[in-house]
Structures are given as C-alpha cells and as structure tokens.
Design an enzyme around this catalytic site. Sequence first.
Site, PDB file in Angstrom:
ATOM      1  N   GLU A 146       5.469   7.132  -9.436  1.00 43.65           N
ATOM      2  CA  GLU A 146       3.730   6.682  -9.902  1.00 43.65           C
ATOM      3  C   GLU A 146       3.408   7.499  -8.635  1.00 43.65           C
ATOM      4  O   GLU A 146       2.380   8.304  -9.285  1.00 43.65           O
ATOM      5  CB  GLU A 146       3.993   5.165  -9.023  1.00 43.65           C
ATOM      6  CG  GLU A 146       4.222   3.725 -10.058  1.00 43.65           C
ATOM      7  CD  GLU A 146       4.377   2.854  -9.475  1.00 43.65           C
ATOM      8  OE1 GLU A 146       3.589   2.467  -9.136  1.00 43.65           O
ATOM      9  OE2 GLU A 146       5.383   1.942  -9.655  1.00 43.65           O
ATOM     10  N   ASP A 192      -4.573  -3.184 -17.909  1.00 43.96           N
ATOM     11  CA  ASP A 192      -3.775  -2.523 -18.783  1.00 43.96           C
ATOM     12  C   ASP A 192      -4.182  -1.697 -19.549  1.00 43.96           C
ATOM     13  O   ASP A 192      -2.793  -1.417 -21.385  1.00 43.96           O
ATOM     14  CB  ASP A 192      -2.109  -2.821 -18.430  1.00 43.96           C
ATOM     15  CG  ASP A 192      -1.977  -2.977 -17.631  1.00 43.96           C
ATOM     16  OD1 ASP A 192      -2.463  -3.229 -16.788  1.00 43.96           O
ATOM     17  OD2 ASP A 192      -1.567  -4.555 -16.548  1.00 43.96           O
ATOM     18  N   GLU A 195     -10.382  -4.894 -19.512  1.00 47.45           N
ATOM     19  CA  GLU A 195      -8.850  -5.671 -20.163  1.00 47.45           C
ATOM     20  C   GLU A 195      -7.872  -5.360 -19.115  1.00 47.45           C
ATOM     21  O   GLU A 195      -8.439  -4.162 -18.346  1.00 47.45           O
ATOM     22  CB  GLU A 195      -8.318  -5.065 -21.143  1.00 47.45           C
ATOM     23  CG  GLU A 195      -9.731  -6.153 -22.524  1.00 47.45           C
ATOM     24  CD  GLU A 195      -9.173  -6.888 -23.986  1.00 47.45           C
ATOM     25  OE1 GLU A 195      -7.366  -6.827 -23.248  1.00 47.45           O
ATOM     26  OE2 GLU A 195      -9.473  -6.868 -24.542  1.00 47.45           O
ATOM     27  N   GLY A 223       0.992  -1.025   0.110  1.00 50.76           N
ATOM     28  CA  GLY A 223       0.374   0.048  -0.105  1.00 50.76           C
ATOM     29  C   GLY A 223       0.419   1.021  -0.616  1.00 50.76           C
ATOM     30  O   GLY A 223       0.568   1.711   0.902  1.00 50.76           O
ATOM     31  N   HIS A 229      -0.210   1.973 -13.267  1.00 48.46           N
ATOM     32  CA  HIS A 229       0.823   0.351 -13.989  1.00 48.46           C
ATOM     33  C   HIS A 229       2.519   1.160 -13.902  1.00 48.46           C
ATOM     34  O   HIS A 229       3.141   1.975 -14.513  1.00 48.46           O
ATOM     35  CB  HIS A 229       0.936   0.600 -15.547  1.00 48.46           C
ATOM     36  CG  HIS A 229       0.976  -1.100 -15.871  1.00 48.46           C
ATOM     37  ND1 HIS A 229       0.652  -2.392 -15.329  1.00 48.46           N
ATOM     38  CD2 HIS A 229       2.282  -0.985 -16.882  1.00 48.46           C
ATOM     39  CE1 HIS A 229       1.344  -3.332 -15.912  1.00 48.46           C
ATOM     40  NE2 HIS A 229       2.338  -2.799 -17.002  1.00 48.46           N
ATOM     41  N   ASN A 272      -5.799   3.006 -12.669  1.00 46.74           N
ATOM     42  CA  ASN A 272      -5.223   2.044 -12.441  1.00 46.74           C
ATOM     43  C   ASN A 272      -3.207   2.548 -12.238  1.00 46.74           C
ATOM     44  O   ASN A 272      -3.274   3.626 -13.587  1.00 46.74           O
ATOM     45  CB  ASN A 272      -5.326   1.266 -13.064  1.00 46.74           C
ATOM     46  CG  ASN A 272      -4.202  -0.129 -12.955  1.00 46.74           C
ATOM     47  OD1 ASN A 272      -4.289  -0.039 -12.158  1.00 46.74           O
ATOM     48  ND2 ASN A 272      -3.719  -0.959 -13.798  1.00 46.74           N
TER      49      ASN A 272
END
Lengths: 212, 212
Positions: free
Chosen positions: A178, A149, A147, A14, A113, A111
Amino acid sequence: MSKLRLGVFASGGGTNLQAIIGGCERGDIAADVAVAFSDKPEAGALDRARRHGIAAVHVPVPKTGTDGWLEADRQITAVLQEHEVGLVCLAGYMRKIGPALLEAFRGRIMNIHPALLPAFPGVHVQALQLEYGVKVAGCTVHFADEEFDRGPIIIQAAVPVREDDTAESLAARILEKEHIIYARAIQWFAQGRLRLEGRIVRIEGVTSAAIL
Amino acid sequence: MSKLRLGVFASGGGTNLQAIIGGCERGDIAADVAVAFSDKPEAGALDRARRHGIAAVHVPVPKTGTDGWLEADRQITAVLQEHEVGLVCLAGYMRKIGPALLEAFRGRIMNIHPALLPAFPGVHVQALQLEYGVKVAGCTVHFADEEFDRGPIIIQAAVPVREDDTAESLAARILEKEHIIYARAIQWFAQGRLRLEGRIVRIEGVTSAAIL
C-alpha cells in the site's frame, strides 16, 4: 509552479499518512502534506502529523446523511480550501465523503483499499480474503467517487497469500505494498501524468500500473 | 499405484487441453489424459485429442435443466467412469455441469477461469477486466461445485495489465499463466497434496499458491 499540497484523511493509526509524509520528505513524492484530517480526535494519524509540523484537524462527523454530516462535509471542505489542498488522499478513512467535498475536489480525491478491487470492497477485507481462500491478494489506489471502492483504478499491487498466513500477517504484507503504490499514484498525479478515459486511468509514460 | 487418469472437458479450441497433454507427455504432470469430452462436435479440442491417440467423445448437451440435459449428464458421467477417470478438468467448457457428474466426482472436478476470482466470474472476462480498468488481472484454478466460478481456490496467478493492451493481448498473456497454473494444480492433485479445510484449499509442502 508551486508544489502540490495534499490533504490526508485518516480514521486510525495513520501508517499510510506516515508513508506519504516520508515520501514527501525524501522527495519521492513532489508534494507536501498541508493538512491531516480525522473524524476521530484520538486518531494516531493526528499525532503523527503534529510531530512533523503539519496542521492536524479534527472535525466530528455525525451520522451519514444527516444535516450534521452535511455541515461537517462543508466544514472539512473549507479547511482543505484554506490550506490550498490540490489532492485529497483518503488513507484509512472510514467515513463516507460528502457532496461538498466531492464537488470541490472532483477528480482530485484518491483512496487506498487493501484488496484487488473490484474484489472485496468494504471493511476487514484482509481477513475476508483469507477466509474466502484466495491465493493472490493485493491492494488498489483509485479515484474516489460517490460510492465506496468503485472509482477508476490508478494502480494495483498483487500480494501472495502464504499457506501459513493469519489475517495479521497478510495485512502486514499488503500494507507494505500500500505504501509503495500510494506514493507512486500521488507522484503520478503531482507530475500531471494521470488522465481519465471513461473509467480507465491512462498514465503517461508508464507501461503498466501493476506491481507484482 | 496406477497413474491418475484425466477427463478433460472443452467447448472450444482446446489450448488448455493441449497444455495438459503436453504436461503429461513431458512428465510435469504424473497423469494421462484418458478422454477428452466436448459438447460441440466441431471443437478443436476433439481433434487435438485424436492427434494424440486420446479418446475424443462428443455428446450433445441440451438446454440446461431439461430432461435431455440430465440424460446427457448421466451419459457423460458413464463415459468418464468407463475410462476410469480420477480427475475431471474443465478447460474452457462453457456449459453447466450436471448433478450426476457432481455426485460421482465430488471433490474431483477442477475448473480454470481467466480472472482472479471472486472478481469477474462469468464469460468474456478478459475484455471485462480491461473495460473495468483493473491494473492487475490474472487467472484461477478452483474446485468446481454447483455454481459457476465459486468453488475453493487451488492456485492463482497475477498478470499485469499493460497500458497498450487489447482484449486479445491481455487474454494471450493470461492464457500463458493458465497453462502453468493448471499443470501445477493437476500435479498437486496427482501427488495427493490437496486437502480441503472448509472452503480453504491446503497444499502440503507448498509455501504459497500465488504465482506473481
């Protein structure tokens, strides 16, 4: 106008959740983390949430595609709705999200990645980037769809690969970025500046969503 | 030690050839362009070479895989050998290179590609990057092998996508960086600093081969 409420999903330690909480507490992100969710009861992310007085929810998630998985999907979606979540942030969440969640939060799931999509989808991609021999690595925040990514890209950061990098040192350098790009993407969403044009994400008042 | 001699392949206008010639003339690249080759008689690249007193060779290249293609491959290889070429630089060359060339110049053929490989192999990739909606674009110099756009990466530059970009404006921004990274890769080769470790390119005395 009430503040945007975030639901953050994590399967691991996390650190991205921690960065989001920090961004909200400092006011860099005009939102609050309303609930942290994990498929793993022992996820460090849940402890981090509790330490900040944030609801920490664990729901076991059975094998993808099974009835149990669909039931867990509905349960998770109900939890998010109870907490009046406006944006779902996947932050190191390693499971496929289900149809109930996608339907209830369409266009409101992000999201992060650790690669420059569409290069290196999937897992363990910091090590894969190094093994492939790229010289520029990076990370991506994108809207999530059915789907993995693949959804529309909101922001990307490029990260130099050093000649003496290990998978660990490269992963750490990517992780720093990130934190930066996820905070910025969430803040743009909170400010209502993101708009989809086909699969292109347009960002009001921004010259470029590239961090170099 | 005699100076490295380059054979530069181009199918189009030859702006990368021009940048390489400029780099050699200014001394940024310790090499000379010995010969420019094109599969197209009207390629601007051939005119550019002639204006600098460089041998400009056109050989028609029949359909890939045919006997005529193999014969052209042998002819081109012979031309490079006559000119005592030490490094082949593909610079906007749109045809597949043949087995004679690959055999004679193994490990001594470079290619420039206007995207951050392994993302966006193929052609028209500046427009494709924009259509996909990436926020970080870029370019790559790599050693060329049997397959297009796959060989070991020598150097990469990241290029920001601007929210108001067209395919043309993005291509122009990428092209500026192409000139920089191609010159640097050739200079490293001329200095004998490149070494292959599996598919990883190691560069002596360099911290990172990423240009951000």
